[in-house]
Design an enzyme around this catalytic site. Structure first.
Site, PDB file in Angstrom:
ATOM      1  N   CYS A   8      -0.354   4.601  -0.688  1.00  0.00           N
ATOM      2  CA  CYS A   8      -0.186   3.181  -1.044  1.00  0.00           C
ATOM      3  C   CYS A   8      -1.416   2.432  -0.551  1.00  0.00           C
ATOM      4  O   CYS A   8      -2.467   3.042  -0.333  1.00  0.00           O
ATOM      5  CB  CYS A   8       1.124   2.634  -0.492  1.00  0.00           C
ATOM      6  N   ASN A  11      -0.630   2.079   3.986  1.00  0.00           N
ATOM      7  CA  ASN A  11      -0.008   3.224   4.681  1.00  0.00           C
ATOM      8  C   ASN A  11       0.869   2.772   5.850  1.00  0.00           C
ATOM      9  O   ASN A  11       0.986   3.493   6.845  1.00  0.00           O
ATOM     10  CB  ASN A  11      -1.066   4.242   5.139  1.00  0.00           C
ATOM     11  N   CYS A  13       3.883   0.655   4.841  1.00  0.00           N
ATOM     12  CA  CYS A  13       5.180   0.278   4.258  1.00  0.00           C
ATOM     13  C   CYS A  13       5.706   1.360   3.313  1.00  0.00           C
ATOM     14  O   CYS A  13       6.623   2.107   3.666  1.00  0.00           O
ATOM     15  CB  CYS A  13       5.087  -1.051   3.512  1.00  0.00           C
ATOM     16  N   ARG A  14       5.132   1.447   2.121  1.00  0.00           N
ATOM     17  CA  ARG A  14       5.722   2.314   1.098  1.00  0.00           C
ATOM     18  C   ARG A  14       5.443   3.804   1.288  1.00  0.00           C
ATOM     19  O   ARG A  14       6.371   4.621   1.177  1.00  0.00           O
ATOM     20  CB  ARG A  14       5.248   1.871  -0.294  1.00  0.00           C
ATOM     21  N   SER A  15       4.184   4.173   1.537  1.00  0.00           N
ATOM     22  CA  SER A  15       3.902   5.613   1.593  1.00  0.00           C
ATOM     23  C   SER A  15       4.521   6.310   2.810  1.00  0.00           C
ATOM     24  O   SER A  15       4.931   7.471   2.680  1.00  0.00           O
ATOM     25  CB  SER A  15       2.404   5.915   1.440  1.00  0.00           C
ATOM     26  N   ASP A 123       5.385  -3.750  -3.809  1.00  0.00           N
ATOM     27  CA  ASP A 123       4.920  -3.842  -2.427  1.00  0.00           C
ATOM     28  C   ASP A 123       5.814  -4.814  -1.650  1.00  0.00           C
ATOM     29  O   ASP A 123       5.852  -6.011  -1.966  1.00  0.00           O
ATOM     30  CB  ASP A 123       3.475  -4.345  -2.442  1.00  0.00           C
TER      31      ASP A 123
HETATM   32  P1  4NP Z   1       1.837  -0.754   1.835  1.00  0.00           P
HETATM   33  O1  4NP Z   1       1.999  -2.323   2.102  1.00  0.00           O
HETATM   34  O2  4NP Z   1       0.634  -0.609   0.914  1.00  0.00           O
HETATM   35  O3  4NP Z   1       3.101  -0.372   1.179  1.00  0.00           O
HETATM   36  O4  4NP Z   1       1.626  -0.115   3.184  1.00  0.00           O
HETATM   37  C1  4NP Z   1       0.961  -3.151   2.508  1.00  0.00           C
HETATM   38  C2  4NP Z   1       0.575  -3.159   3.829  1.00  0.00           C
HETATM   39  C3  4NP Z   1      -0.431  -4.002   4.239  1.00  0.00           C
HETATM   40  C4  4NP Z   1      -1.053  -4.830   3.331  1.00  0.00           C
HETATM   41  C5  4NP Z   1      -0.675  -4.813   2.011  1.00  0.00           C
HETATM   42  C6  4NP Z   1       0.335  -3.968   1.604  1.00  0.00           C
HETATM   43  N1  4NP Z   1      -2.076  -5.719   3.766  1.00  0.00           N
HETATM   44  O5  4NP Z   1      -2.540  -6.511   2.940  1.00  0.00           O
HETATM   45  O6  4NP Z   1      -2.477  -5.664   4.929  1.00  0.00           O
END
Ligand code: 4NP
Length: 157
Positions: A8, A11, A13-15, A123
């Site tokens: 993702c 790294n 939240c989703r992955s 997200d």
């Molecule tokens: P992820 O979520 O891609 O599912 O881990 C996010 C985590 C952090 C950010 C964006 C999405 N960020 O902008 O810092």
């Protein structure tokens, strides 16, 4: 042994949820697999999963607090059989990072969920706690389809 990397943006939240959910499926199916997750971005490298992701995983009986974020590397395209993007941006980034000689199969997670091909796992980072449960539900459908497809391929007579 098959190897699978979930990717993702951050790294956190989703992955990490996909990594945990896929491990549940491999245990259920008796599939021997190497599983990891990574982000296309580097903002959260070294950090544990977002506390809301940790809580959502715990609600499903899985502790992901030990995971630490890392960024995708060129070496991942040699190491993993499957590299699985959580959304279309991750997919586009992976396709542009991919070395020409990589044999990794790149897909989007929900391509593996019936009727959801081409869809993204939304997200939840800027969302509420419930959005992490929605993400888990989408992810669970995707990893189940992926794990079952790998079992069909690897156990083909
Ligand atoms: P992820 O979520 O891609 O599912 O881990 C996010 C985590 C952090 C950010 C964006 C999405 N960020 O902008 O810092």
């Amino acid at each position: 042994m098959v190897s699978v990397l979930f990717v993702c943006l951050g790294n956190i939240c989703r992955s990490p949820l996909a990594e945990a959910a896929f491990r549940i499926e491999t245990a259920r199916l008796g599939l021997d697999a190497e599983v990891d997750s990574a982000g296309t971005g580097d903002w959260h490298v070294g950090q544990p999963p977002d506390r809301r992701a940790q809580a959502a995983a715990l609600r499903k009986g899985t502790d992901i607090s030990h995971l630490r974020a890392r960024q995708v590397t060129r070496g991942d395209f040699e190491r993993f059989d499957h590299i699985v993007a959580l959304d279309t941006h991750n997919l586009a980034d992976l396709l542009s990072l991919r070395p020409r000689d990589s044999r990794s199969r790149i897909s989007m997670l929900l391509d593996h969920a019936a009727g959801c091909a081409g869809e993204a796992v939304a997200d939840p980072y800027h969302g509420a706690d419930e959005d992490f449960d929605v993400a888990w539900a989408d992810i669970a459908a995707g990893v189940r389809g992926l794990a079952e497809a790998i079992v069909r391929e690897t156990r083909r007579p």
